[in-house]
Design a protein around this motif. Structure first.
Motif, PDB file in Angstrom:
ATOM      1  N   LEU A 105       0.845  -1.182   0.000  1.00  0.00           N
ATOM      2  CA  LEU A 105       0.000   0.000   0.000  1.00  0.00           C
ATOM      3  C   LEU A 105       0.883   1.235   0.000  1.00  0.00           C
ATOM      4  CD1 LEU A 105      -2.886   1.293   0.510  1.00  0.00           C
ATOM      5  CD2 LEU A 105      -2.295   1.183   2.929  1.00  0.00           C
ATOM      6  N   VAL A 106       0.487   2.242  -0.766  1.00  0.00           N
ATOM      7  CA  VAL A 106       1.133   3.555  -0.723  1.00  0.00           C
ATOM      8  C   VAL A 106       0.046   4.542  -0.337  1.00  0.00           C
ATOM      9  CG1 VAL A 106       2.422   5.288  -2.002  1.00  0.00           C
ATOM     10  CG2 VAL A 106       2.768   2.874  -2.529  1.00  0.00           C
ATOM     11  N   ASP A 107       0.221   5.187   0.805  1.00  0.00           N
ATOM     12  CA  ASP A 107      -0.817   6.030   1.388  1.00  0.00           C
ATOM     13  C   ASP A 107      -0.299   7.454   1.550  1.00  0.00           C
ATOM     14  OD1 ASP A 107      -3.170   6.770   2.704  1.00  0.00           O
ATOM     15  OD2 ASP A 107      -2.392   6.153   4.660  1.00  0.00           O
ATOM     16  N   ILE A 108      -1.117   8.433   1.187  1.00  0.00           N
ATOM     17  CA  ILE A 108      -0.782   9.848   1.392  1.00  0.00           C
ATOM     18  C   ILE A 108      -1.754  10.413   2.414  1.00  0.00           C
ATOM     19  CG2 ILE A 108      -0.701  12.136   0.352  1.00  0.00           C
ATOM     20  CD1 ILE A 108       0.080  10.875  -2.261  1.00  0.00           C
ATOM     21  N   THR A 109      -1.197  11.048   3.457  1.00  0.00           N
ATOM     22  CA  THR A 109      -2.038  11.698   4.459  1.00  0.00           C
ATOM     23  C   THR A 109      -1.504  13.099   4.708  1.00  0.00           C
ATOM     24  OG1 THR A 109      -0.701  10.834   6.282  1.00  0.00           O
ATOM     25  CG2 THR A 109      -2.624   9.552   5.648  1.00  0.00           C
ATOM     26  N   HIS A 110      -2.393  13.970   5.170  1.00  0.00           N
ATOM     27  CA  HIS A 110      -1.980  15.317   5.568  1.00  0.00           C
ATOM     28  C   HIS A 110      -2.998  15.867   6.541  1.00  0.00           C
ATOM     29  CE1 HIS A 110      -4.658  16.109   2.159  1.00  0.00           C
ATOM     30  NE2 HIS A 110      -3.793  15.495   1.405  1.00  0.00           N
ATOM     31  N   GLY A 111      -2.476  16.473   7.594  1.00  0.00           N
ATOM     32  CA  GLY A 111      -3.335  17.082   8.602  1.00  0.00           C
ATOM     33  C   GLY A 111      -3.687  18.504   8.219  1.00  0.00           C
ATOM     34  N   PRO A 112      -4.427  19.190   9.077  1.00  0.00           N
ATOM     35  CA  PRO A 112      -4.857  20.557   8.759  1.00  0.00           C
ATOM     36  C   PRO A 112      -3.686  21.517   8.544  1.00  0.00           C
ATOM     37  CG  PRO A 112      -5.940  19.751  10.755  1.00  0.00           C
ATOM     38  CD  PRO A 112      -4.958  18.715  10.340  1.00  0.00           C
ATOM     39  N   LEU A 113      -2.677  21.450   9.407  1.00  0.00           N
ATOM     40  CA  LEU A 113      -1.523  22.335   9.257  1.00  0.00           C
ATOM     41  C   LEU A 113      -0.711  21.964   8.015  1.00  0.00           C
ATOM     42  CD1 LEU A 113      -0.336  24.767  10.656  1.00  0.00           C
ATOM     43  CD2 LEU A 113       1.064  23.241  12.048  1.00  0.00           C
TER      44      LEU A 113
END
Length: 166
Positions: free
Chosen positions: A110-118
């Motif tokens: 799996l290749v996953d991209i995540t990003h929070g609000p900041l």
């Protein structure tokens, strides 16, 4: 970056080391600075309302640790990098405790991209490579959003040409 002098080192070839976005440093500084402010506010509240002077001992220790983290954050960010090679992706991180991991393209699940609000405000993302082995999972923080998407697409394309699991 110089390669390690150890004769048992991982041969890196002629590839290019890709660094994190400079925005990652700002996100880390803001996160740590906010935590520092919360600790100081909690210490002040405990001191003013409970009249307990001893509270400054643990608060002071936490402030010293957080100040140290603020000071070394730019150097830590420069220690991160990744390199695409023919058969795998190599990831490095760490100043004192260095870690270098080579993840074969065929082992990625799996290749996953995540990003929070900041992260979204600063236009960066975190790319996570998941493998069957728990110890070889790699998280590359602080990539520019476009770079993370491009890297994800490259890794998926390579996996598809090799008919491996992604």
């Amino acid at each position: 970056m110089k390669e390690p002098r150890n004769p048992n080192r991982l041969p890196l070839g002629d590839g290019t080391w890709h660094q994190l976005s400079r925005q990652y440093v700002w996100v880390r500084l803001i996160d740590t600075g906010f935590l520092l402010l919360l600790v100081v506010a909690a210490g002040l509240a405990a001191w003013l309302f409970a009249h307990q002077a001893w509270v400054w001992l643990p608060v002071g220790a936490i402030i010293v640790v957080l100040a140290w983290m603020l000071a070394i954050t730019p150097r830590q960010a420069r220690a991160y990098g990744y390199q695409l090679r023919r058969d795998d992706i190599v990831f490095r991180r760490g100043i004192l405790w260095q870690r270098m991991v080579a993840v074969p393209y065929g082992r990625m699940q799996l290749v996953d991209i995540t990003h929070g609000p900041l992260d979204r405000v600063f236009g960066i993302a975190q790319l996570k490579l998941v493998t069957a082995a728990a110890t070889t999972g790699v998280v590359i923080p602080g990539l520019a959003q476009e770079a993370a998407e491009r890297l994800r697409d490259t890794l998926v394309d390579v996996a598809e040409t090799r008919r491996t699991g992604l």
